[in-house]
Design a protein around this motif. Structure first.
Motif, PDB file in Angstrom:
ATOM      1  N   MET A  99      -6.889  -5.652  -1.157  1.00 44.18           N
ATOM      2  CA  MET A  99      -6.722  -5.269  -2.559  1.00 44.18           C
ATOM      3  C   MET A  99      -5.312  -5.564  -3.051  1.00 44.18           C
ATOM      4  O   MET A  99      -5.099  -5.840  -4.237  1.00 44.18           O
ATOM      5  N   ALA A 100      -4.342  -5.507  -2.145  1.00 45.74           N
ATOM      6  CA  ALA A 100      -2.974  -5.870  -2.522  1.00 45.74           C
ATOM      7  C   ALA A 100      -2.830  -7.379  -2.664  1.00 45.74           C
ATOM      8  O   ALA A 100      -2.084  -7.877  -3.521  1.00 45.74           O
ATOM      9  N   LEU A 114     -13.286  -4.582   0.054  1.00 45.83           N
ATOM     10  CA  LEU A 114     -11.924  -5.023   0.324  1.00 45.83           C
ATOM     11  C   LEU A 114     -11.128  -3.886   0.964  1.00 45.83           C
ATOM     12  O   LEU A 114     -11.206  -2.741   0.523  1.00 45.83           O
ATOM     13  N   THR A 115     -10.387  -4.212   2.004  1.00 49.26           N
ATOM     14  CA  THR A 115      -9.481  -3.234   2.598  1.00 49.26           C
ATOM     15  C   THR A 115      -8.269  -3.062   1.681  1.00 49.26           C
ATOM     16  O   THR A 115      -8.097  -3.809   0.711  1.00 49.26           O
ATOM     17  N   ASP A 116      -7.428  -2.096   1.994  1.00 48.17           N
ATOM     18  CA  ASP A 116      -6.220  -1.893   1.187  1.00 48.17           C
ATOM     19  C   ASP A 116      -5.350  -3.139   1.179  1.00 48.17           C
ATOM     20  O   ASP A 116      -4.760  -3.500   0.147  1.00 48.17           O
ATOM     21  N   GLU A 117      -5.268  -3.804   2.332  1.00 51.38           N
ATOM     22  CA  GLU A 117      -4.470  -5.024   2.414  1.00 51.38           C
ATOM     23  C   GLU A 117      -5.045  -6.121   1.519  1.00 51.38           C
ATOM     24  O   GLU A 117      -4.306  -6.852   0.838  1.00 51.38           O
ATOM     25  N   THR A 128     -14.553  -5.244   4.897  1.00 49.51           N
ATOM     26  CA  THR A 128     -15.473  -4.413   5.668  1.00 49.51           C
ATOM     27  C   THR A 128     -16.881  -4.728   5.176  1.00 49.51           C
ATOM     28  O   THR A 128     -17.151  -4.674   3.968  1.00 49.51           O
TER      29      THR A 128
END
Length: 303
Positions: free
Chosen positions: A67-68, A62-65, A54
């Motif tokens: 960050m994973a 970083l989006t949650d995806e 974003t």
């Protein structure tokens, strides 16, 4: 369901952009255009069916995806890179990148490097100096030796050496310093840690003068200026032992203060490599022989 064939260039672009927090900085590191980085990221997002970043005025989030995904890609590429770096002159060496605060590098580590390389010929040790401000992940380091209280977010920390501070100056200037109060009126060289001189004067039992003298981000620079007789610096005798032994610097007072110590640090989320383990063990062993103030082997890397 078949897994998509993930393009390595896109994964590399993602890893660098996530680490740098900027498509522009990622493009500089990768030596490509910003548009090329954006294209690679867009293709990866389309392939995965998720949004990875974003954009904000302060940079990329970083989006949650993402960050994973990031720690997995970051660790994998680091491991591949370390192996590829090791193939030198037709034989394998494990490359180890260590960031070191300049004072420790000059005052302790550099004179010992020949001994380390003799003991560990299979490790290609590369030293990167800094002024105690270092970002291990962004700078591509495996470990860092820094000074402080041992509290760095996301870092495992291993205590190395205490480094109490005391005034050091030239022998000629020391002739005018019979008691701590005699420092008033002399140039007191300061580091960016503003509480050091007040703490020393407090322990010495005398008032701290109004501090308005130059501020430095290098203890080496302060030692050079003090040696030339242009001021008094609050420094660690352990890091300037050679200058004290040769009489280029003297310690006019026995009063010392402790404001921190040197630590070996490395990211908590990354498993240590054999080279990291060997370097830590060597530093601790050598330091315990050299200094009675050396730290016990607490917090050692688990094998």
């Amino acid at each position: 369901m078949d897994r998509p064939n993930l393009p390595l260039n896109a994964l590399r672009a993602f890893e660098v952009a996530a680490r740098q927090g900027s498509f522009t900085q990622a493009a500089i590191e990768l030596r490509v255009s910003q548009a090329a980085v954006s294209h690679q990221i867009k293709g990866l997002e389309d392939l995965l069916g998720v949004q990875l970043f974003t954009r904000t005025p302060k940079g990329l989030l970083l989006t949650d995806e993402a960050m994973a995904l990031f720690p997995v890609i970051n660790d994998s590429l680091d491991r591949v890179g370390r192996v590829l770096d090791g193939f030198l002159d037709g034989r394998y060496q494990e490359t180890l990148h260590v960031g070191v605060v300049t004072t420790f590098a000059v005052g302790w580590l550099m004179p010992q490097l020949a001994a380390f390389r003799s003991a560990h010929p299979g490790i290609d040790l590369r030293i990167w100096t800094n002024n105690n401000r270092v970002d291990i992940s962004k700078e591509g380091l495996d470990m860092a030796i820094r000074f402080g209280a041992g509290r760095w977010s996301g870092m495992e920390t291993v205590p190395l050496m205490e480094a109490p501070l005391t005034p050091l100056c030239s022998p000629r200037l020391a002739e005018y310093l019979q008691k701590p109060a005699d420092l008033h009126g002399h140039v007191l060289l300061r580091s960016y840690r503003a509480d050091e001189w007040p703490a020393w004067f407090d322990k010495a039992g005398t008032a701290c003068p109004n501090l308005c003298d130059p501020i430095f981000d290098s203890s080496i620079a302060m030692a050079d200026i003090s040696e030339n007789g242009a001021g008094v610096a609050l420094l660690s005798p352990a890091m300037f032992a050679e200058r004290l032994e040769t009489g280029r610097l003297v310690a006019p007072f026995p009063v010392q203060i402790e404001t921190g110590r040197y630590w070996l640090t490395y990211p908590a989320h990354k498993p240590p490599t054999p080279a990291m383990i060997s370097f830590q063990e060597w530093v601790l062993d050598w330091n315990s022989k050299e200094s009675p103030q050396a730290a016990p082997k607490a917090g050692a890397i688990a094998k």
